[in-house]
Every structure is written in structure tokens, then in C-alpha cells.
Design an enzyme around this catalytic site. Structure first.
Site, PDB file in Angstrom:
ATOM      1  N   ASP A  30     -57.088   0.066   7.187  1.00 49.65           N
ATOM      2  CA  ASP A  30     -58.357   0.301   7.899  1.00 49.65           C
ATOM      3  C   ASP A  30     -58.394  -0.384   9.258  1.00 49.65           C
ATOM      4  O   ASP A  30     -59.352  -1.093   9.594  1.00 49.65           O
ATOM      5  CB  ASP A  30     -59.534  -0.177   7.048  1.00 49.65           C
ATOM      6  N   GLU A  90     -65.552   9.531   5.600  1.00 53.06           N
ATOM      7  CA  GLU A  90     -65.769   8.098   5.764  1.00 53.06           C
ATOM      8  C   GLU A  90     -65.142   7.638   7.072  1.00 53.06           C
ATOM      9  O   GLU A  90     -64.630   8.438   7.851  1.00 53.06           O
ATOM     10  CB  GLU A  90     -65.165   7.338   4.577  1.00 53.06           C
TER      11      GLU A  90
END
Length: 503
Positions: free
Chosen positions: A14, A173
Site C-alpha cells: 500500500d 478501494e
């Protein structure tokens, strides 16, 4: 010149990046490990050096009750008018928040919480000073949700609205909002952070939409491809000083068939190309490789970390982490100068809670770790050694323990509900060097006494610690640990040094 992917190997998922002048700063998620949110610096987007963590105090991050793969999810880092901001989600308590600092090498503020549901928050500062907060959310419906906030207080200044549902892939997302030219671009990930992962993008003349989907979506994906890199997604864009654009994103490097990955999701880099009609495409028509052209990037190498940590300082090196939270009564660098001391808690590696655990990420398929440990257990159940750890249900250990008043060296495997001490011998010395060799498919566990050649004591498959077997979102750690296996230990384990060598 070329560079090699991943640019940050091992469990560093991420990624989010910002630039300040000639300097780049990058953060990744950290889940149940403390300190939280590793922080990196680079001059060229390729060579990264960890300079610390963002969340370093328990007032910022309490993980004592975090489950496996709980804790800190995807962060975003941004720089605005002299201040760095990092926003993230603690899914184990507190929700979405941000912290800030004027000194990237100093401490960050206490959390400022934002009353907005969802995960993977993004901060966007418009030219007029308006701050937009965007999250992905399931309970309100899948998609990217946005509000305006007061950056001084975290207070919402508008309702939370749905701005884009994505292209139809599951789990939309990781939203990031950018102003590039006359458009606001909203980039998200879809397909889940597994083999169907992909990056999609939309644009609008207004930050709150309506957003038009890119006709070339997905702009990055390796789904259903025969590649060495898979699960590419969760990207963040950055513009270099020369005006070119690049993307950092996560990916995995699975091994074998059926495929499995145990190093975790790693940080990759690729150039961004713009179509004639103004859409970004990442890499080579949406794909990337392990060797890529650096283009105009001014490559600057970073110093290589030494193989051996002697524990001579008053603080741990930035690559060391605790599992969930540090317990000051269970570890010390000052109790015995030049040693890391661990006192086993009642918590074992087989359960949640806060064990005496100091570990670093396995960042290379082929590597060697070793540690010199002095340990004299005085009561049954006391144990200390090295663990190769994915989570509390999947791990291997080589350790000294005391069983029925006998001191033993053991090698143990824990694989789901199956666990077994695979090998054990009586051990009389207080001193031992514990060794773990890793290749792509196997860990080999050994020991040495008085400088002698290693004696190999056990083996464990890498694939059985892979996410496809063990579950979760993290990666393997090599860690020193101690436990009383149900009772607090009174016998310290002293680690004189720890080696991590991948050369």
C-alpha cells in the site's frame, strides 16, 4: 539505465509517496506491527532508505488488542505548505485519522480523528485551500466516498457522498484524488488485493464529480497473465522535477505451482504515460516487469545496511519492529550493554496479545539470519530463540527451552491446527548461535556452539507460510523472541548480535 523491481522488497504494501523539492518520501502499511507506518526517503524513486516510522508512540497507536492482519491499513502521505500529513485507518480501534509534522525526521502529532467511515483514506489539498477526504467503504455501498474537512480539527464540513463506484470490480478501494491540468483524477484499485487486483481511474472538472471512467481501464493489472509479478494495484502517482509522472504500487512475487507468496506484498515502481486524450497508463500498456528502464530518473544509490546489528545503541534500528505493542518490562538495550535483552511474557507465539518479540521483515528469497543468544532457563516453560513468523497460526522456531527440568534445543513447526516439535536434543551450554538459511522454497534451521560449523536441525517449507495458506495481508518476519508459555519468565535471553545477509 535500468532499475529492478520491487524497489522496496518484503512486506511493504500500500505505498504512498510525495515529493518535496528533490526529495521523495514514501510510507507503507504496517498492520499489527509497532512502530506503525514505515517511512522511507529517496532521491530518485528507485533507491529507498528507511528513516523511521510515522507512528512511534502508544498515544498514536495502540495495537494491544489487534488481531492478525488488523491494526494499520493503507496510509497516504501528502505535503502542503510546509507540513507533512499522513492519514490512515486503525481498523482495530479508532478508525480514520491523520497526523502531521513540520520535520520529517522528527516526531509526528497525536492523531486527529475524522468522522468518516471506510478505509484507505486520502487527503487532497485543492489550490483554494479546500481539503477533501476520500475513503473506500462497504457498509454504505462499495465505492469511493468523499467529504470536505477542516484540516486544523478534522471536523467534517460537508456530508459524506459517493463520488465513484469504479468499473464493477469487487472491493473498490485505495482512492487517491489529484488535480492535473484542467481535470481532477480519481484513481482507485479494484478486484481485491489478490490475483485479480487492478488500478482504474476516472476524471472530472470538479473534485466531487461526476467522474467519467477512463476508456482504457484498467490502467494497471497483471490478472490472468503469466508473469513473475502478480496482484499489482493500490497505486499512487508522483510527478518528478522534470515533469514526468511515475507510479508506486504494490505487487507480489509468487513461487511454485500452485502459486504462493510469503515475502508479502511489496512496493514496485513504473513510469506513467499519458494518452493523447489525457489519460494515464501505468507501465507498458498496464503491465510491468522486474527490470525496467529508469528513463530520466537521476539514479542515486543508498548506503547498504550492515549485515550485523551489535545492539550497541540506545535505540533499535528502524527496521526492527514489535508484534502489536512494545512492553518496556519485556525488552531492554541498557540492562546489559551491547545486548538486546528479552524477558518472556506469559504470551506465546501461538496466541494474540503482546509477546516478547523483536523482528525484521524477510526481504529476500535467499538470505541468511543468525543470532548469538545467551539464555539459561530456570523454570519449566521458559523459552527463547528465533522464529520465522507469518502469524500466530503459522510459524517455525528454533529455540532453547526447559521441559520437565531439562534444558533442550528444539525445532518446532506450527501450521494451522497442526504443530509438532520436529527435533530436540539436550543442551547444557548457556550460549548458542541460532541460524536460519532461506531459499525460494525452504527454510533450514541450524545451530553452532563455540564457533564450530553449523549443525542443521530442521527444515520448513516457505510455501506453508505463504498468504495462500496462512491467510492475512502481511509477510514473513525473522524475529528474536522469548516466552514463559503461560507464565512470566524471570530468565532473560540476551542477544549479542543478529545477522541478516542476502549477498
Amino acid at each position: 539505465m535500468n532499475y529492478h523491481n520491487p524497489v522496496i522488497s518484503g512486506f511493504h504494501p500500500d505505498p504512498s509517496v510525495c515529493r518535496v523539492g528533490d526529495d521523495y518520501y514514501l510510507v507503507t502499511s504496517s498492520f499489527e506491527y509497532f512502530p506503525g507506518v514505515p517511512l522511507f526517503h529517496s532521491k530518485d524513486l528507485v533507491h529507498w532508505q528507511q528513516i523511521g516510522h510515522v507512528l512511534t508512540r502508544t498515544a498514536q497507536l495502540d495495537l494491544r488488542t489487534a488481531g492478525s492482519s488488523g491494526g494499520i491499513y493503507a496510509p497516504t502521505i501528502r505535503y502542503y505548505k510546509g507540513t507533512f500529513y499522513m492519514t490512515t485507518t486503525n481498523v482495530s480501534g479508532g478508525g480514520n485519522f491523520y497526523v502531521y509534522t513540520n520535520d520529517i525526521h522528527g516526531s509526528w502529532s497525536d492523531p486527529v480523528y475524522v468522522d468518516q467511515p471506510g478505509i484507505d483514506p486520502d487527503l487532497f489539498f485543492d489550490d483554494e485551500g479546500t481539503v477533501y477526504y476520500t475513503t473506500s467503504h462497504d457498509a454504505m455501498g462499495q465505492g469511493a466516498y468523499q467529504s470536505r474537512i477542516n484540516i486544523e480539527t478534522g471536523e467534517r464540513l460537508s456530508d459524506v457522498i459517493l463520488v465513484w463506484k469504479g468499473t464493477g470490480g469487487q472491493y473498490p478501494e485505495a482512492p487517491h484524488l489529484y488535480r492535473i491540468g484542467e481535470y481532477y483524477y480519481l484513481m482507485i484499485s479494484e478486484g481485491g488485493t489478490e490475483y485479480g487486483h487492478m488500478v482504474t481511474v476516472a476524471r472530472s472538472k470538479q473534485p466531487e464529480g461526476p467522474f467519467e471512467s477512463c476508456p482504457y481501464n484498467p490502467i494497471l493489472t497483471h490478472r490472468s497473465q503469466q508473469q513473475s509479478i502478480h496482484a499489482t494495484g493500490h497505486a499512487d502517482l508522483i510527478q518528478t522535477q522534470d515533469g514526468n509522472w511515475w507510479a508506486v504500487f504494490l505487487g507480489i512475487r509468487p513461487i511454485g505451482y500452485p502459486q504462493h507468496h510469503h515475502l508479502g506484498r511489496e512496493t514496485f515502481l513504473a513510469p506513467v504515460h499519458w494518452t493523447e486524450d489525457g489519460w494515464p497508463i501505468i507501465g507498458d500498456h498496464g503491465t510491468v516487469s522486474e527490470i525496467m528502464s529508469a528513463g530520466s530518473l537521476p539514479l542515486h544509490s543508498q548506503p547498504v545496511s550492515p549485515v550485523r546489528d551489535h545492539f550497541d545503541g540506545t535505540t533499535l534500528a528502524s527496521f526492527w519492529t514489535f508484534l502489536r505493542s512494545p512492553d518496556s518490562e519485556r525488552w531492554s538495550l541498557t540492562e546489559k550493554k551491547g545486548y538486546l535483552a528479552l524477558y518472556g511474557s506469559e504470551v506465546s507465539l501461538n496466541e494474540g496479545g503482546v509477546p516478547a518479540f523483536v523482528g525484521r521483515r524477510q526481504q529476500h528469497f535467499e538470505c541468511r539470519t543468525a543470532a548469538h543468544m545467551t539464555f539459561a532457563p530456570q523454570q519449566d516453560g521458559e523459552e527463547a530463540g528465533i522464529t520465522v513468523f507469518m502469524n500466530e497460526r503459522f510459524h517455525y522456531e528454533i529455540a532453547i527451552t526447559r521441559i520437565k527440568e531439562e534444558r533442550k534445543l528444539i525445532f518446532r513447526r506450527r501450521l494451522g491446527t497442526l504443530w509438532k516439535v520436529e527435533n530436540e536434543i539436550l543442551w547444557s551450554s548457556d550460549s548458542i548461535v541460532l541460524i536460519v538459511h532461506a531459499d525460494q522454497t525452504q527454510y533450514s534451521f541450524g545451530y553452532s556452539d563455540n564457533g564450530q560449523e553449523p549443525v542443521w536441525f530442521g527444515h520448513g517449507e516457505c510455501g506453508l507460510l505463504g498468504t495462500e495458506v496462512a491467510g492475512g495481508f502481511t509477510g514473513v518476519f525473522m524475529a528474536m523472541y522469548a516466552t514463559g508459555n503461560g507464565e512470566k519468565s524471570s530468565s532473560p535471553a540476551h542477544f549479542d548480535w543478529f545477522d541478516y545477509d542476502f549477498t
